[in-house]
Design an enzyme around this catalytic site. Structure first.
Site, PDB file in Angstrom:
ATOM      1  N   LEU A   1       0.824  -1.210   0.000  1.00 58.66           N
ATOM      2  CA  LEU A   1       0.000   0.000   0.000  1.00 58.66           C
ATOM      3  C   LEU A   1       0.858   1.260   0.000  1.00 58.66           C
ATOM      4  O   LEU A   1       0.339   2.373  -0.087  1.00 58.66           O
ATOM      5  CB  LEU A   1      -0.908   0.011   1.241  1.00 58.66           C
ATOM      6  CG  LEU A   1      -1.873  -1.166   1.391  1.00 58.66           C
ATOM      7  CD1 LEU A   1      -2.690  -1.017   2.667  1.00 58.66           C
ATOM      8  CD2 LEU A   1      -2.791  -1.287   0.183  1.00 58.66           C
TER       9      LEU A   1
ATOM     10  N   LYS B   1      16.038  -6.719   3.605  1.00 56.27           N
ATOM     11  CA  LYS B   1      16.417  -5.720   4.615  1.00 56.27           C
ATOM     12  C   LYS B   1      17.834  -5.893   5.161  1.00 56.27           C
ATOM     13  O   LYS B   1      18.457  -4.911   5.569  1.00 56.27           O
ATOM     14  CB  LYS B   1      15.403  -5.720   5.764  1.00 56.27           C
ATOM     15  CG  LYS B   1      14.043  -5.192   5.354  1.00 56.27           C
ATOM     16  CD  LYS B   1      13.103  -5.084   6.534  1.00 56.27           C
ATOM     17  CE  LYS B   1      11.761  -4.514   6.099  1.00 56.27           C
ATOM     18  NZ  LYS B   1      10.877  -4.247   7.240  1.00 56.27           N
TER      19      LYS B   1
ATOM     20  N   GLY C   1      10.076 -15.174  14.789  1.00 55.99           N
ATOM     21  CA  GLY C   1      10.940 -14.825  13.669  1.00 55.99           C
ATOM     22  C   GLY C   1      12.232 -14.178  14.127  1.00 55.99           C
ATOM     23  O   GLY C   1      12.332 -13.683  15.256  1.00 55.99           O
TER      24      GLY C   1
ATOM     25  N   GLY D   1      14.356 -12.398  11.510  1.00 52.94           N
ATOM     26  CA  GLY D   1      14.876 -11.723  10.320  1.00 52.94           C
ATOM     27  C   GLY D   1      15.068 -10.239  10.547  1.00 52.94           C
ATOM     28  O   GLY D   1      15.149  -9.767  11.683  1.00 52.94           O
TER      29      GLY D   1
ATOM     30  N   ALA E   1      13.038  -7.620  10.074  1.00 51.18           N
ATOM     31  CA  ALA E   1      11.963  -6.928  10.797  1.00 51.18           C
ATOM     32  C   ALA E   1      12.025  -7.244  12.283  1.00 51.18           C
ATOM     33  O   ALA E   1      11.815  -6.370  13.130  1.00 51.18           O
ATOM     34  CB  ALA E   1      10.604  -7.326  10.223  1.00 51.18           C
TER      35      ALA E   1
ATOM     36  N   ILE F   1       3.180  -7.869  11.690  1.00 51.66           N
ATOM     37  CA  ILE F   1       3.779  -6.847  10.826  1.00 51.66           C
ATOM     38  C   ILE F   1       3.198  -6.899   9.419  1.00 51.66           C
ATOM     39  O   ILE F   1       3.401  -5.991   8.625  1.00 51.66           O
ATOM     40  CB  ILE F   1       5.313  -6.972  10.759  1.00 51.66           C
ATOM     41  CG1 ILE F   1       5.735  -8.289  10.090  1.00 51.66           C
ATOM     42  CG2 ILE F   1       5.941  -6.815  12.123  1.00 51.66           C
ATOM     43  CD1 ILE F   1       7.192  -8.315   9.666  1.00 51.66           C
TER      44      ILE F   1
ATOM     45  N   TYR G   1       0.246  -6.568   6.778  1.00 49.19           N
ATOM     46  CA  TYR G   1      -0.967  -5.765   6.880  1.00 49.19           C
ATOM     47  C   TYR G   1      -2.168  -6.237   6.091  1.00 49.19           C
ATOM     48  O   TYR G   1      -3.268  -5.813   6.412  1.00 49.19           O
ATOM     49  CB  TYR G   1      -0.697  -4.271   6.629  1.00 49.19           C
ATOM     50  CG  TYR G   1       0.065  -3.898   5.392  1.00 49.19           C
ATOM     51  CD1 TYR G   1      -0.562  -3.807   4.172  1.00 49.19           C
ATOM     52  CD2 TYR G   1       1.418  -3.611   5.455  1.00 49.19           C
ATOM     53  CE1 TYR G   1       0.142  -3.433   3.041  1.00 49.19           C
ATOM     54  CE2 TYR G   1       2.130  -3.227   4.335  1.00 49.19           C
ATOM     55  CZ  TYR G   1       1.485  -3.142   3.126  1.00 49.19           C
ATOM     56  OH  TYR G   1       2.182  -2.770   2.012  1.00 49.19           O
TER      57      TYR G   1
ATOM     58  N   GLY H   1      -0.529  -4.787  10.878  1.00 50.48           N
ATOM     59  CA  GLY H   1       0.670  -4.107  10.412  1.00 50.48           C
ATOM     60  C   GLY H   1       0.440  -2.710   9.866  1.00 50.48           C
ATOM     61  O   GLY H   1       1.391  -2.019   9.505  1.00 50.48           O
TER      62      GLY H   1
END
Length: 275
Positions: A20, A70, A130, A132, A134, A218, A220, A239
């Site tokens: 988005l 990331k 997780g 990673g 994020a 996280i 969305y 998210g």
């Protein structure tokens, strides 16, 4: 109207069709009368280096970086903010006359998304699913705000790497998943991208979630686990809030102008209502 002077902002990720970000940023640019245009680019892992080089070659003003890039993108960037140095993950790049600097706006994005919902982090127990890029930003933000972190990851070595990296900032522990863990947890955070694709497995067995938990995701688009948490009776934070606030911080990095938060919020609400 796009002109020969229009500054280009992008987002690199895979998958990227769900994003988005172009909609909220372009609405904000238009509202403020800024000559910018935000575009999504589907960038595969083996094309990331070329994509970053294209930022310089095409004089792109900046980009957002999302999953799965990331962490790997860091090696292609010239300068890093202090938060990126602490976290080891980038979600925003600024191109300043060919010098690329990496930032991480996910940290403050996550903190403010919880504060918006009246959720304090201080002395709360957080279960992070997780390990990673994020997850690193979220763990750092929680510890910075005085929370305690328990990490569950299917690859223990990745969780151990996060523990070693962040233990100097506060309490952090690696856990195996069972009821004894979730019973002491206040907030569960899915920091993986599981739920983006229809055939994704759930990152946590819903039977371990209780009504008193706050469940954060996280991702969305609403995920199956978010729906399960709602059914169980949890307070659920999607998210969207994190997307909004990390976008606002990135907006200022690129434009040097304060983001029109209320306009961005209204745009997101319209999009969600439409869905």
């Amino acid at each position: 109207m796009i002109t020969g002077k229009t500054k280009i902002i992008g987002i690199f990720g895979d998958p990227i069709e769900h994003t988005l970000s172009p909609l909220i940023h372009n609405e904000a640019f238009s509202y403020l009368g800024l000559d910018y245009c935000y575009v999504a680019f589907n960038v595969k892992k083996d094309k990331l280096k070329e994509a970053v080089e294209a930022i310089r070659a095409l004089n792109i003003r900046g980009v957002n970086i999302t999953v799965p890039h990331k962490e790997t993108v860091i090696q292609y960037i010239d300068e890093l903010s202090d938060e990126v140095k602490n976290i080891g993950a980038v979600n925003t790049i600024l191109n300043n006359e060919g010098i690329l600097k990496g930032f991480n706006t996910d940290v403050n994005g996550f903190i403010l998304s919880l504060k918006d919902e009246g959720i304090s982090m201080k002395n709360k127990n957080f279960l992070i699913l997780g390990a990673g890029g994020a997850a690193k930003a979220i763990v750092y933000g929680i510890l910075k705000e005085g929370g305690k972190v328990y990490i569950y990851n299917r690859t223990p070595s990745n969780a151990l790497a996060i523990k070693e990296k962040f233990k100097k900032f506060g309490f952090i522990e690696i856990v195996e998943m069972d009821k004894s863990v979730t019973e002491k947890i206040d907030v569960i955070v899915n920091a993986t991208s599981l739920g983006l694709k229809k055939d994704d497995p759930m990152p946590l067995n819903p039977e371990l979630i209780k009504p008193e938990h706050v469940y954060c995701d996280i991702v969305y688009p609403e995920t199956p686990l978010m729906r399960e948490a709602e059914r169980i009776g949890c307070k659920v934070v999607g998210g969207i809030g994190m997307l909004l606030w990390q976008a606002a911080f990135a907006f200022k990095i690129w434009t040097e102008v304060e983001a029109p938060i209320e306009i961005m919020k209204k745009t997101l609400n319209k999009l969600l209502t439409k869905d």
